[in-house]
Design a protein around this motif. Structure first.
Motif, mmCIF file in Angstrom:
data_model
loop_
_atom_site.group_PDB
_atom_site.id
_atom_site.type_symbol
_atom_site.label_atom_id
_atom_site.label_comp_id
_atom_site.label_asym_id
_atom_site.label_seq_id
_atom_site.Cartn_x
_atom_site.Cartn_y
_atom_site.Cartn_z
ATOM 1 N N ASN A 210 0.825 -1.199 0.000
ATOM 2 C CA ASN A 210 0.000 0.000 0.000
ATOM 3 C C ASN A 210 0.867 1.260 0.000
ATOM 4 N N LEU A 211 0.299 2.344 -0.492
ATOM 5 C CA LEU A 211 1.048 3.581 -0.671
ATOM 6 C C LEU A 211 1.621 4.141 0.624
ATOM 7 N N MET A 212 0.784 4.360 1.623
ATOM 8 C CA MET A 212 1.212 5.159 2.765
ATOM 9 C C MET A 212 2.280 4.512 3.649
ATOM 10 N N PRO A 213 2.256 3.202 3.887
ATOM 11 C CA PRO A 213 3.390 2.622 4.615
ATOM 12 C C PRO A 213 4.708 2.820 3.859
ATOM 13 N N LEU A 281 0.062 12.607 -4.760
ATOM 14 C CA LEU A 281 0.851 13.773 -4.337
ATOM 15 C C LEU A 281 0.223 14.480 -3.138
ATOM 16 N N ASP A 282 -1.111 14.459 -3.021
ATOM 17 C CA ASP A 282 -1.759 14.979 -1.813
ATOM 18 C C ASP A 282 -1.266 14.218 -0.591
ATOM 19 N N MET A 283 -1.179 12.900 -0.718
ATOM 20 C CA MET A 283 -0.758 12.070 0.404
ATOM 21 C C MET A 283 0.715 12.299 0.735
ATOM 22 N N VAL A 284 1.539 12.448 -0.301
ATOM 23 C CA VAL A 284 2.962 12.729 -0.077
ATOM 24 C C VAL A 284 3.128 14.053 0.665
ATOM 25 N N ARG A 285 2.410 15.085 0.218
ATOM 26 C CA ARG A 285 2.512 16.392 0.880
ATOM 27 C C ARG A 285 2.007 16.313 2.325
ATOM 28 N N GLY A 286 0.951 15.518 2.544
ATOM 29 C CA GLY A 286 0.434 15.344 3.899
ATOM 30 C C GLY A 286 1.463 14.702 4.820
ATOM 31 N N MET A 287 2.185 13.706 4.310
ATOM 32 C CA MET A 287 3.205 13.052 5.128
ATOM 33 C C MET A 287 4.425 13.957 5.319
ATOM 34 N N GLU A 288 4.740 14.768 4.308
ATOM 35 C CA GLU A 288 5.839 15.726 4.480
ATOM 36 C C GLU A 288 5.522 16.713 5.605
ATOM 37 N N LYS A 289 4.287 17.165 5.662
ATOM 38 C CA LYS A 289 3.887 18.101 6.711
ATOM 39 C C LYS A 289 3.934 17.435 8.085
ATOM 40 N N ALA A 290 3.441 16.193 8.167
ATOM 41 C CA ALA A 290 3.391 15.491 9.447
ATOM 42 C C ALA A 290 4.787 15.153 9.963
ATOM 43 N N SER A 291 5.676 14.807 9.047
ATOM 44 C CA SER A 291 7.007 14.327 9.437
ATOM 45 C C SER A 291 8.076 15.421 9.467
ATOM 46 N N GLY A 292 7.809 16.510 8.752
ATOM 47 C CA GLY A 292 8.838 17.531 8.598
ATOM 48 C C GLY A 292 9.981 17.087 7.704
ATOM 49 N N LYS A 293 9.752 16.036 6.926
ATOM 50 C CA LYS A 293 10.786 15.490 6.047
ATOM 51 C C LYS A 293 10.394 15.685 4.582
ATOM 52 N N SER A 325 -17.012 9.024 8.665
ATOM 53 C CA SER A 325 -15.600 9.231 9.003
ATOM 54 C C SER A 325 -15.419 10.653 9.530
ATOM 55 N N ASP A 326 -14.659 10.783 10.606
ATOM 56 C CA ASP A 326 -14.454 12.081 11.241
ATOM 57 C C ASP A 326 -13.026 12.599 11.111
ATOM 58 N N ARG A 327 -12.070 11.711 10.809
ATOM 59 C CA ARG A 327 -10.652 12.083 10.847
ATOM 60 C C ARG A 327 -10.172 12.480 9.455
ATOM 61 N N ASN A 328 -9.497 13.622 9.364
ATOM 62 C CA ASN A 328 -9.101 14.167 8.069
ATOM 63 C C ASN A 328 -7.710 13.689 7.657
ATOM 64 N N LEU A 329 -7.259 14.161 6.501
ATOM 65 C CA LEU A 329 -5.967 13.748 5.955
ATOM 66 C C LEU A 329 -4.826 14.097 6.907
ATOM 67 N N GLU A 330 -4.883 15.267 7.507
ATOM 68 C CA GLU A 330 -3.817 15.671 8.424
ATOM 69 C C GLU A 330 -3.693 14.695 9.588
ATOM 70 N N GLU A 331 -4.828 14.283 10.148
ATOM 71 C CA GLU A 331 -4.803 13.354 11.276
ATOM 72 C C GLU A 331 -4.332 11.968 10.841
ATOM 73 N N MET A 332 -4.745 11.528 9.640
ATOM 74 C CA MET A 332 -4.270 10.246 9.120
ATOM 75 C C MET A 332 -2.746 10.218 9.076
ATOM 76 N N CYS A 333 -2.161 11.278 8.529
ATOM 77 C CA CYS A 333 -0.706 11.328 8.358
ATOM 78 C C CYS A 333 0.013 11.482 9.694
ATOM 79 N N GLU A 334 -0.526 12.307 10.580
ATOM 80 C CA GLU A 334 0.097 12.488 11.896
ATOM 81 C C GLU A 334 0.131 11.172 12.673
ATOM 82 N N ASP A 335 -0.972 10.437 12.641
ATOM 83 C CA ASP A 335 -1.042 9.180 13.391
ATOM 84 C C ASP A 335 -0.145 8.114 12.769
#
Length: 353
Positions: A210-213, A281-293, A325-335
């Motif tokens: 899967n993409l996100m892992p 690319l939305d998901m990549v940017r979300g993980m960049e924001k969450a990780s600072g990487k 569903s209540d949790r947004n993209l930012e919360e998905m990536c942070e968790d």
């Protein structure tokens, strides 16, 4: 244990299963987990999966667990004789799309024959409430968007999806023949994220399917870069668009489904998604924001069978299950990032003591 709250969870040591077990305990149920650990890492002691030990830490309660393969009919029969289940949540099965193309017979044997054994035991012991872990893969290539539950099914592009479709058809026939059965088919879209504690999450073995892992492993330095399959789709940024849903929201969908089967609902089908499409690319940017990487990537050729966009219509689940569903993209990536940083080696990371 209070038998009138006893729920069998097959595959409960896995990614979605483990999060659902936590929410079952939170909702006052008594889950009994079976898993053969084909998709889960074992703990180093007593043969108990690492995820089960982590669940116990989260809920502060011992979880009843059995190492049982659904293909072992005798062990399954003994289990049903020992516990008085009021319902079954059925996650167990092989689940990698690519692998299913390579070993289709194994997927059909494990997923379909295992389910048949489960159904036969349920019938023998008069357990007639079932929530089945299906998949949006049963829809095949989307004929329209968003995909609702009336979309045609069966034009699956891989054996994994076909096995889910075949099981759905079997359960439809069971529902017609056994009028006292109540069955809910939950068609998942793309689960991501992890529990807030960072103790349980997705722990793929080998290269993630899967993409996100994969994105998270690039962010933490386990992999050098991400390959994005296709940058020329008819989407806002050219990359594939999918419906990503937080795994805790998904788990809570199963609690809502359990309440529904208790109302003698017959057979029902529900999509579990957000109803929103996010690009790669939305998901990549979300993980960049969450990780600072910064996450390096390259665009490569499309894969056979991939589609440009796929996302759910979720009104039916909201209306009939009272779930959304209540949790947004930012919360998905942070968790997800919390899980990844606390567990760089997944469940083999020794931080649960």
């Amino acid at each position: 244990m209070s038998d009138n709250k006893c729920i069998l969870v097959t595959g409960g040591a896995g990614y979605i299963g483990s999060h659902t077990v936590v929410e079952l305990v939170n909702a006052g149920y008594d889950p009994v987990v079976i898993d053969n650990c084909a998709n889960a890492v074992r703990a180093s002691e007593n043969g108990r999966p690492g995820s089960i030990k982590r669940i116990e830490k989260i809920v502060d309660k011992k979880i009843i667990y059995y190492d049982i393969d659904l293909l072992n009919k005798a062990a399954l029969d003994d289990l049903f004789a020992k516990h008085s289940f009021i319902a079954v949540i059925h996650f167990a099965g092989l689940k990698a799309v690519g692998e299913s193309i390579e070993i289709p017979i194994e997927y059909y044997k494990v997923n379909i024959c295992g389910t048949l054994n489960l159904i036969e035991c349920m019938k023998k012991y008069q357990v007639s409430n079932l929530v089945f872990s299906s998949s949006a893969t049963v829809y095949g290539t989307p004929q329209y968007l968003p995909i609702d539950e009336n979309h045609t099914v069966g034009s699956c592009t891989n054996p994994y999806g076909k096995s889910k479709y075949f099981i759905e058809e079997i359960l439809r026939d069971v529902g017609k023949a056994e009028k006292d059965w109540n069955i809910i088919l939950l068609r998942y879209f793309n689960p991501v994220g992890s529990h807030k504690s960072g103790l349980i999450g997705e722990d793929p073995q080998g290269t993630p399917n899967n993409l996100m892992p994969y994105v998270a492993q690039v962010a933490i330095g386990r992999r050098s870069q991400l390959s994005i399959f296709g940058g020329d789709y008819d989407t806002p940024d050219g990359t594939g668009v999918r419906d990503y849903i937080h795994v805790v929201d998904l788990a809570l969908g199963h609690i809502a489904a359990l309440k529904k089967v208790s109302t003698k609902c017959g057979l029902k089908v529900y999509n579990l998604g957000t109803g929103k499409g996010y690009s790669v690319l939305d998901m990549v940017r979300g993980m960049e924001k969450a990780s600072g990487k910064k996450i390096p990537y390259k665009i490569v050729d499309r894969r056979d069978g991939d589609v440009g966009s796929c996302y759910a219509e979720v009104t039916l689940a909201q209306t009939e299950l009272g779930w959304k569903s209540d949790r947004n993209l930012e919360e998905m990536c942070e968790d997800l990032w919390r899980w990844q940083t606390k567990n760089p080696k997944g469940f083999q990371t020794d931080n649960s003591s």
